[in-house]
Design an enzyme around this catalytic site. Structure first.
Site, PDB file in Angstrom:
ATOM      1  N   HIS A   1      -8.044  -5.082  -0.883  1.00 59.39           N
ATOM      2  CA  HIS A   1      -6.915  -4.464  -0.624  1.00 59.39           C
ATOM      3  C   HIS A   1      -6.055  -5.440   0.228  1.00 59.39           C
ATOM      4  O   HIS A   1      -4.714  -5.324   0.216  1.00 59.39           O
ATOM      5  CB  HIS A   1      -7.065  -3.262   0.145  1.00 59.39           C
ATOM      6  CG  HIS A   1      -5.639  -2.397   0.412  1.00 59.39           C
ATOM      7  ND1 HIS A   1      -5.200  -1.883  -0.595  1.00 59.39           N
ATOM      8  CD2 HIS A   1      -5.214  -1.974   1.552  1.00 59.39           C
ATOM      9  CE1 HIS A   1      -4.099  -1.015  -0.142  1.00 59.39           C
ATOM     10  NE2 HIS A   1      -4.145  -1.128   1.108  1.00 59.39           N
TER      11      HIS A   1
ATOM     12  N   SER B   1       0.963  -1.096   0.075  1.00 56.39           N
ATOM     13  CA  SER B   1      -0.129   0.021   0.084  1.00 56.39           C
ATOM     14  C   SER B   1       0.975   1.361   0.143  1.00 56.39           C
ATOM     15  O   SER B   1       1.794   1.440  -0.961  1.00 56.39           O
ATOM     16  CB  SER B   1      -0.973   0.037   1.133  1.00 56.39           C
ATOM     17  OG  SER B   1      -1.761   0.957   0.847  1.00 56.39           O
TER      18      SER B   1
ATOM     19  N   ASP C   1      -9.781  -3.621  -5.398  1.00 57.69           N
ATOM     20  CA  ASP C   1      -9.178  -3.089  -4.380  1.00 57.69           C
ATOM     21  C   ASP C   1      -9.717  -1.523  -4.476  1.00 57.69           C
ATOM     22  O   ASP C   1      -9.488  -0.849  -5.734  1.00 57.69           O
ATOM     23  CB  ASP C   1      -7.678  -3.025  -4.659  1.00 57.69           C
ATOM     24  CG  ASP C   1      -6.833  -2.425  -3.280  1.00 57.69           C
ATOM     25  OD1 ASP C   1      -7.753  -1.733  -2.601  1.00 57.69           O
ATOM     26  OD2 ASP C   1      -5.653  -2.639  -2.973  1.00 57.69           O
TER      27      ASP C   1
END
Length: 718
Positions: free
Chosen positions: A690, A566, A652
């Site tokens: 995610h 991320s 995501d």
């Protein structure tokens, strides 16, 4: 695999798109990959997956070995430490061979003296007698490629259970409310669905005191939690009542309840400012009352504590203070400071009980807990810190649901100590071990050790690194090493225990965790020095940590690999450009590598709220130029790079798949790597979010795939 036998990598076609900001015209030929409804985009992602599969096919024996090793270490049939709550023991339970857990409860049996009986346990893998299954994960997941449970709550009288389910990975949940029996003779899977009308909700879920209504959150088109709603169970969703509407696009909204059951707590917050509202739980129709109106730059958290409120805030100290205020306070004028941080300390939060308060802190880069007696509701005694023997560890409050409790449940772990659950006597600070997670598979924890190292950043700042390795490992410059970091949002990446990590350590790896600026490990200043126009410190800190490992001999110069996810994936992408010769291979998980494009577009999820973290390049030319100088996609150079694996998920919502897809396309057309030696790969999970795939065995296989690739790049193939 030789260059001659390599499969041909996918080549995304170029469609010239021009972006013009602050007088600069920038070509972006791969922006067309953003449209995931286009068959050509899906075909390209599938071609990338096929290429990655072909390029890693020879690693199948290694990843299968890693998977089997991990599986052998984990107690697959297990039960969490039960929590007593309003007459029931609540716990989760996993079963060997099943991907998902069950949420369960058993009635608390009183002994002749009125003392609660022992908590339920597994005996030879058999579920506890009298068990009621509130949420049957394996059954609910059937027929879904992805399954995740968001928020859950149980009504005050224990007759209703609410949970939220996501079956796509986009973190938009559907609400299910069941009616559950309080008759302990009714066992097995229980719960009759009485309401499933509310769909597409966010995080946060709480019943009113009478259990007739439930509060939940909604997301706007930019995936910002911006509203709190109240739903009367059994009535049409069109009759739901809007309780709070946050119009400032920088602010998110959350909802919960206080430990003393008096309040529904609504929290709104941006990256730099927050505000809290309270609703009388016994009167859900009441108008929310603000504790203190928002002030730009002031963050505060509220912990109701009977007749008073305990408040942590940064109005007067950057590392926060603890204050006490009357329960009916509506302004900061009524706050009274009772605790300020010392040198090297940061006040993180507070947990309130009727006779005690527990302050959560950071001290010298580590987590810390202190107990304060409450002789009167508005009086707190001097803090009594909990002490631990290991030099590196992580400790947090656990599930503490009873406001009148005289003990505190905590969770503790380190790089070499598996997760432990203790109950701490709040009067004496004596600890009782409730559970130490078993490590199977013949692992002897005494064979491993941890240590703290310090790297020196280019500006002279000392950056902590946490290391773990097999005992007997010496810094002789021969070992493969893996470096990990996150470094954003003041998120603290504290040392954690990993069952998977032994597969690295037993193959000679040194594993290192870099506590870079942008996180909050060393206090608020540590965060401030790694955000907006100081963001480059995050990347150069990481490079300094990698260089330290090589220079001190902990890792061989040509055997250092790294990974991050991320915002940590942004870090990985940035250091690929900054120090390509330092790393042999890089794994970027759901990486934020097209940061400038995203933060320039306020219509995209999260963007406006992110301006306080990264700066506002849309309106500020200085921020634009600064981000333009480090955004990974913008700065790829025609030179040799580390081998790169980017992993992402089609659904995501936090970091769109298009960012790594574009990044890989540009890397492949620009870098001078020999693809046989240093490939550039993209792996996309086509039904996930995610966090990647959802089932535990699928997640283990995904991790084994990623680490087998990194190990192979570092020269470890078995």
């Amino acid at each position: 695999m030789t260059s001659a036998s390599l499969p041909e990598p996918p080549r995304a076609r170029r469609v010239e798109t021009t972006r013009i900001h602050h007088g600069e015209s920038v070509s972006d030929p791969y922006e067309w990959l953003r449209d995931k409804s286009a068959p050509e985009v899906i075909a390209h992602l599938e071609a990338e997956n096929a290429y990655t599969a072909a390029m890693t096919a020879d690693q199948e024996p290694l990843r299968q070995a890693i998977f089997e090793e991990l599986k052998a270490r984990v107690q697959e049939t297990d039960l969490s430490v039960p929590v007593a709550y309003r007459g029931w023991w609540y716990y989760s339970r996993t079963t060997e061979g099943e991907q998902y857990a069950r949420e369960c409860r058993v009635l608390v049996a009183d002994t002749p003296g009125g003392v609660p009986g022992p908590p339920p346990q597994l005996v030879d893998g058999t579920p506890p007698e009298g068990e009621q299954v509130l949420l049957d994960g394996p059954a609910l997941a059937q027929g879904h490629e992805f399954f995740a449970v968001g928020s859950t709550d149980v009504s005050h009288d224990g007759t209703r259970f609410a949970y939220a389910v996501d079956t796509t990975g986009d973190e938009r949940y559907d609400l299910v409310i069941t009616e559950v029996p309080t008759d302990p003779t009714v066992t097995g899977v229980v719960g009759r669905v009485i309401d499933n009308q509310v769909t597409g909700i966010g995080y946060g879920l709480v019943f009113s005191l009478d259990g007739r209504q439930v509060y939940y959150t909604r997301n706007d088109d930019a995936w910002r939690q911006f509203q709190v709603w109240r739903h009367e169970i059994g009535t049409p969703v069109e009759q739901d009542v809007l309780v709070h509407d946050e119009t400032d696009e920088r602010f998110w909204v959350g909802v919960g309840s206080s430990r003393d059951d008096r309040w529904i707590v609504i929290v709104t917050g941006s990256k730099t400012t927050s505000e809290t509202w309270l609703v009388d739980s016994a009167d859900p129709d009441a108008t929310p009352r603000v504790v203190a109106p928002r002030e730009e730059g002031v963050e505060y958290d509220v912990e109701p504590a009977g007749e008073v409120l305990l408040i942590t805030h940064n109005a007067a100290h950057q590392d926060f203070e603890l204050a006490v205020a009357p329960a009916d306070a509506t302004s900061r004028d009524r706050w009274r400071t009772v605790l300020t941080p010392g040198e090297g300390e940061r006040v993180v939060g507070v947990e309130a009980f009727s006779a005690y308060a527990v302050v959560v802190m950071r001290k010298d880069g580590l987590t810390a807990l202190s107990v304060l007696d409450r002789p009167r509701p508005d009086e707190l005694a001097a803090p009594r810190p909990l002490e631990f023997d290991e030099p590196i560890y992580t400790v947090h409050p656990g599930d503490n649901l009873d406001y009148d409790a005289t003990w505190l449940r905590i969770s503790y772990q380190s790089l070499v100590t598996p997760p432990c659950v203790y109950d701490v006597d709040l009067a004496t600070l004596g600890r009782t071990l409730r559970k130490r997670t078993e490590v199977l598979g013949g692992v002897d924890l005494d064979d491993y050790e941890q240590r703290r190292e310090w790297a020196t950043a280019p500006d002279g700042t000392r950056v902590p690194i946490s290391l773990v390795y097999r005992k007997g490992t010496r810094p002789d410059g021969t070992h493969p090493g893996m470096l990990y970091a996150y470094g954003s949002y003041e998120a603290c990446t504290d040392p954690w225990f990993s069952f998977l990590r032994f597969s690295l350590l037993d193959r000679g790896f040194v594993w290192a965790l870099a506590h870079v600026r942008g996180g909050g490990e060393m206090g608020r200043a540590w965060y401030d020095q790694g955000k907006t126009l100081a963001k480059r410190n995050t990347f150069t800190d990481f490079v300094a940590c990698g260089e330290h490992l090589v220079q001190t001999g902990w890792v061989a110069p040509d055997r250092l690999v790294a990974e991050g996810g991320s915002a940590g994936g942004l870090l990985i992408g940035a250091v690929a450009n900054i120090a390509p010769d330092l790393f042999r291979a890089l794994h970027a998980q759901v990486p934020f590598v097209d940061a400038l494009t995203t933060i320039l577009d306020p219509s995209l999820p999260l963007t406006v709220g992110e301006w306080e973290e990264w700066g506002d390049p849309l309106h500020d030319p200085e921020v634009y130029r600064y981000m333009r100088g480090y955004s990974p996609y913008e700065n790829i150079a025609p030179r040799r790079y580390p081998a790169i694996l980017a992993t992402t998920s089609l659904n995501d919502t936090r970091v769109f798949y298009v960012e790594p897809a574009k990044w890989v396309a540009r890397l492949r057309e620009t870098v001078t790597n020999d693809p046989a030696e240093r490939p550039v790969l993209l792996q996309t999970e086509m039904v996930a979010g995610h966090g990647g795939v959802s089932g535990r065995y699928d997640a283990w296989r995904q991790a084994a795939f990623e680490w087998a690739w990194l190990m192979t790049q570092a020269g470890v193939t078995r």
